[in-house]
Design a protein around this motif. Structure first.
Motif, mmCIF file in Angstrom:
data_model
loop_
_atom_site.group_PDB
_atom_site.id
_atom_site.type_symbol
_atom_site.label_atom_id
_atom_site.label_comp_id
_atom_site.label_asym_id
_atom_site.label_seq_id
_atom_site.Cartn_x
_atom_site.Cartn_y
_atom_site.Cartn_z
ATOM 1 N N VAL A 31 44.959 27.225 42.412
ATOM 2 C CA VAL A 31 44.805 26.387 41.222
ATOM 3 C C VAL A 31 45.160 24.946 41.574
ATOM 4 C CG1 VAL A 31 45.748 25.926 38.917
ATOM 5 C CG2 VAL A 31 45.179 28.266 39.582
ATOM 6 N N ALA A 32 44.477 24.011 40.949
ATOM 7 C CA ALA A 32 44.651 22.579 41.239
ATOM 8 C C ALA A 32 46.114 22.187 41.305
ATOM 9 C CB ALA A 32 43.934 21.750 40.187
ATOM 10 N N GLY A 33 46.454 21.380 42.318
ATOM 11 C CA GLY A 33 47.823 20.926 42.505
ATOM 12 C C GLY A 33 48.660 21.890 43.310
ATOM 13 N N GLY A 34 48.041 22.950 43.831
ATOM 14 C CA GLY A 34 48.785 23.922 44.630
ATOM 15 C C GLY A 34 49.627 24.862 43.802
ATOM 16 N N ALA A 35 49.369 24.916 42.492
ATOM 17 C CA ALA A 35 50.139 25.799 41.617
ATOM 18 C C ALA A 35 49.753 27.253 41.872
ATOM 19 C CB ALA A 35 49.886 25.431 40.159
ATOM 20 N N GLU A 36 50.529 28.163 41.293
ATOM 21 C CA GLU A 36 50.238 29.583 41.413
ATOM 22 C C GLU A 36 48.920 29.911 40.748
ATOM 23 O OE1 GLU A 36 53.511 31.743 39.729
ATOM 24 O OE2 GLU A 36 54.337 32.190 41.709
ATOM 25 N N GLY A 37 48.282 30.961 41.244
ATOM 26 C CA GLY A 37 47.032 31.409 40.649
ATOM 27 C C GLY A 37 45.845 31.140 41.548
ATOM 28 N N ALA A 38 44.914 32.101 41.602
ATOM 29 C CA ALA A 38 43.692 31.935 42.383
ATOM 30 C C ALA A 38 42.512 31.811 41.435
ATOM 31 C CB ALA A 38 43.497 33.132 43.317
ATOM 32 N N SER A 39 41.762 30.745 41.594
ATOM 33 C CA SER A 39 40.642 30.485 40.682
ATOM 34 C C SER A 39 39.530 29.746 41.415
ATOM 35 C CB SER A 39 41.124 29.664 39.482
ATOM 36 O OG SER A 39 40.037 29.247 38.682
ATOM 37 N N LEU A 40 38.307 29.941 40.966
ATOM 38 C CA LEU A 40 37.178 29.220 41.540
ATOM 39 C C LEU A 40 36.995 27.861 40.880
ATOM 40 C CD1 LEU A 40 34.549 32.100 41.874
ATOM 41 C CD2 LEU A 40 35.758 30.951 43.735
ATOM 42 N N LEU A 41 36.910 27.846 39.555
ATOM 43 C CA LEU A 41 36.617 26.602 38.852
ATOM 44 C C LEU A 41 37.840 25.738 38.613
ATOM 45 C CD1 LEU A 41 33.968 27.799 36.223
ATOM 46 C CD2 LEU A 41 33.644 26.984 38.570
ATOM 47 N N ALA A 42 39.037 26.347 38.631
ATOM 48 C CA ALA A 42 40.260 25.573 38.409
ATOM 49 C C ALA A 42 40.901 25.131 39.724
ATOM 50 C CB ALA A 42 41.263 26.387 37.590
ATOM 51 N N ALA A 43 40.217 25.343 40.835
ATOM 52 C CA ALA A 43 40.758 24.950 42.141
ATOM 53 C C ALA A 43 40.629 23.445 42.343
ATOM 54 C CB ALA A 43 40.015 25.694 43.247
ATOM 55 N N ASP A 44 41.360 22.920 43.314
ATOM 56 C CA ASP A 44 41.254 21.493 43.636
ATOM 57 C C ASP A 44 39.819 21.132 43.997
ATOM 58 O OD1 ASP A 44 43.753 20.215 43.284
ATOM 59 O OD2 ASP A 44 44.545 21.284 45.016
ATOM 60 N N SER A 45 39.180 21.994 44.780
ATOM 61 C CA SER A 45 37.789 21.774 45.182
ATOM 62 C C SER A 45 37.002 23.061 44.966
ATOM 63 C CB SER A 45 37.707 21.343 46.653
ATOM 64 O OG SER A 45 36.354 21.278 47.072
ATOM 65 N N PRO A 46 36.340 23.206 43.813
ATOM 66 C CA PRO A 46 35.552 24.414 43.563
ATOM 67 C C PRO A 46 34.510 24.677 44.644
ATOM 68 C CG PRO A 46 35.837 23.173 41.534
ATOM 69 C CD PRO A 46 36.357 22.308 42.641
ATOM 70 N N ILE A 47 33.947 23.613 45.218
ATOM 71 C CA ILE A 47 32.935 23.797 46.257
ATOM 72 C C ILE A 47 33.545 24.471 47.486
ATOM 73 C CG2 ILE A 47 31.401 22.608 47.858
ATOM 74 C CD1 ILE A 47 30.913 20.521 45.706
ATOM 75 N N SER A 48 34.735 23.992 47.901
ATOM 76 C CA SER A 48 35.414 24.609 49.044
ATOM 77 C C SER A 48 35.798 26.049 48.733
ATOM 78 C CB SER A 48 36.665 23.810 49.414
ATOM 79 O OG SER A 48 36.328 22.517 49.854
ATOM 80 N N ALA A 49 36.242 26.269 47.501
ATOM 81 C CA ALA A 49 36.626 27.624 47.096
ATOM 82 C C ALA A 49 35.428 28.564 47.166
ATOM 83 C CB ALA A 49 37.209 27.610 45.685
ATOM 84 N N PHE A 50 34.276 28.122 46.665
ATOM 85 C CA PHE A 50 33.057 28.921 46.733
ATOM 86 C C PHE A 50 32.652 29.171 48.176
ATOM 87 C CE2 PHE A 50 32.076 27.820 42.250
ATOM 88 C CZ PHE A 50 31.702 29.087 41.805
ATOM 89 N N GLY A 51 32.702 28.131 48.989
ATOM 90 C CA GLY A 51 32.293 28.265 50.381
ATOM 91 C C GLY A 51 33.127 29.277 51.129
ATOM 92 N N GLN A 52 34.450 29.186 50.977
ATOM 93 C CA GLN A 52 35.331 30.136 51.654
ATOM 94 C C GLN A 52 35.112 31.549 51.142
ATOM 95 O OE1 GLN A 52 39.405 28.878 51.394
ATOM 96 N NE2 GLN A 52 39.138 27.129 52.745
ATOM 97 N N LEU A 53 34.981 31.682 49.824
ATOM 98 C CA LEU A 53 34.784 33.013 49.244
ATOM 99 C C LEU A 53 33.503 33.657 49.770
ATOM 100 C CD1 LEU A 53 35.585 35.215 47.155
ATOM 101 C CD2 LEU A 53 34.139 33.986 45.516
ATOM 102 N N LEU A 54 32.419 32.905 49.784
ATOM 103 C CA LEU A 54 31.141 33.462 50.205
ATOM 104 C C LEU A 54 31.134 33.812 51.694
ATOM 105 C CD1 LEU A 54 28.641 31.239 48.187
ATOM 106 C CD2 LEU A 54 29.411 33.564 47.686
ATOM 107 N N SER A 55 31.779 32.989 52.512
ATOM 108 C CA SER A 55 31.805 33.273 53.949
ATOM 109 C C SER A 55 32.576 34.548 54.244
ATOM 110 C CB SER A 55 32.417 32.091 54.711
ATOM 111 O OG SER A 55 33.768 31.884 54.323
ATOM 112 N N VAL A 56 33.716 34.740 53.577
ATOM 113 C CA VAL A 56 34.493 35.968 53.780
ATOM 114 C C VAL A 56 33.762 37.166 53.182
ATOM 115 C CG1 VAL A 56 36.643 37.153 53.217
ATOM 116 C CG2 VAL A 56 36.695 34.747 53.876
ATOM 117 N N THR A 57 33.159 36.956 52.013
ATOM 118 C CA THR A 57 32.463 38.052 51.341
ATOM 119 C C THR A 57 31.294 38.563 52.174
ATOM 120 O OG1 THR A 57 33.108 37.228 49.147
ATOM 121 C CG2 THR A 57 31.219 38.723 49.246
ATOM 122 N N LEU A 58 30.660 37.684 52.950
ATOM 123 C CA LEU A 58 29.568 38.121 53.822
ATOM 124 C C LEU A 58 30.046 39.192 54.793
ATOM 125 C CD1 LEU A 58 26.684 37.838 54.878
ATOM 126 C CD2 LEU A 58 27.470 35.956 56.341
ATOM 127 N N ALA A 59 31.215 38.960 55.403
ATOM 128 C CA ALA A 59 31.778 39.957 56.321
ATOM 129 C C ALA A 59 32.145 41.238 55.581
ATOM 130 C CB ALA A 59 33.007 39.380 57.029
#
Length: 323
Positions: A31-59
């Motif tokens: 979550v934005a600011g390094g707070a607790e919680g895992a989120s796609l849209l509330a992350a500091d960088s939703p694009i980076s969050a999506f990219g990492q998620l999709l790359s791991v999900t492929l494996a």
């Protein structure tokens, strides 16, 4: 749910490896600011969050396809969702997100995120199932030596939900799309009650287990009511339930201060006290297990029915004449 030992071992291995990949590969979902919680849209960088998620999900999808090819295709989906529980728990509860929320209207963002997760789960499940079907046709028979008998490795069990074909012979089925839609709607509605009752706190273990159990119940009941060869509707029902809870919280709660006051005095919407990733992981895993249990119940019922018919035929057959 898992018909042979090879698939059970594959599920365990995939959960461990997939969990580690998600644990260390999607840190951008914080979550934005390094707070607790895992989120796609509330992350500091939703694009980076999506990219990492999709790359791991492929494996994870590749591993899931192999695991599913060994028996029930829901095994790969179950293992992928269970692996996703790891970053959900490590990320932490929704508390920090609530404290930083400008107001109840922020719940609309979580509702949208739940919809995004539903699309991701749909794509992952379809790829795993489709690939598993193709792989199974090419794997050597030795991979199925533990289920290669008339009760386990034939058209009546096959890929897991072929059991519904057996039901269709004796029960008038609705069109496939309607059947799947009704299953999704019933699982979504059924999931509302247990999540409201069981989710009493936002603690990650409590939230995860309550959602998991809720959608085992919803999955079993929905599949019993509307057995379908297409499991996608029931699999995404946890995200649809989450959307309902988030929208309800958005329209019934007031500003940030009032919302926090309701939360800390235990007057908040129970189902809205978990981030979408919990519904996408524990919820989908529970729904997959619920479908698997329902398949087993249907198969057992039809086997008993077939045995009863056989005994009835034998009792009706004339006695052989003595010499």
């Amino acid at each position: 749910m898992f018909p042979n030992m090879k698939q059970r071992v594959g599920v365990v291995a995939m959960v461990v490896i997939g969990g580690l990949l998600y644990r260390h590969g999607v840190d951008a979902m914080r979550v934005a600011g390094g707070a607790e919680g895992a989120s796609l849209l509330a992350a500091d960088s939703p694009i980076s969050a999506f990219g990492q998620l999709l790359s791991v999900t492929l494996a994870v999808v590749i591993m899931g396809s192999i695991v599913s090819a060994l028996g029930n295709p829901l095994a790969g989906v179950f293992a992928a969702a269970t692996a996703l529980v790891v970053p959900a728990i490590v990320g932490g509860p929704i508390d920090e997100w609530l404290r930083s929320a400008a107001g109840a209207s922020d719940y609309w963002t979580l509702a949208i995120e739940a919809g995004v997760w539903a699309v991701i789960i749909t794509a992952v499940a379809k790829v795993i199932v489709t690939t598993a079907e193709r792989l199974q046709a090419r794997l050597p028979e030795i991979w199925f030596d533990e289920v290669a008998d008339e009760d386990n490795h034939n058209d009546e069990s096959g890929l897991g939900w072929d059991v519904v074909t057996m039901v269709a012979k004796s029960v008038k089925m609705r069109p496939a799309v309607m059947q799947s839609t009704l299953a999704a709607a019933s699982a979504t509605i059924i999931g509302l009650l247990p999540t409201a009752i069981l989710m009493q706190t936002s603690a990650v273990n409590q939230a995860g287990w309550s959602i998991f159990v809720s959608f085992i119940i919803a999955g079993v009941l929905a599949h019993q009511l509307f057995p379908s060869r297409n499991p996608i509707g029931i699999l995404i029902s946890p995200l649809l339930t989450a959307m309902i809870w988030y929208i309800y919280a958005a329209v019934t709660q007031d500003g940030s201060t009032s919302m926090l006051s309701s939360y800390f005095t235990d007057h908040f919407v129970n189902g809205a006290t978990a981030l979408p990733i919990f519904y996408a992981s524990a919820g989908v895993a529970g729904a997959a297990m619920g479908i698997g249990w329902s398949q087993a119940l249907i198969k057992a019922h039809l086997a008993e029915q077939k045995l009863a018919e056989r005994r009835e035929d034998e009792s009706d057959s004339p006695e052989p004449q003595g010499a």
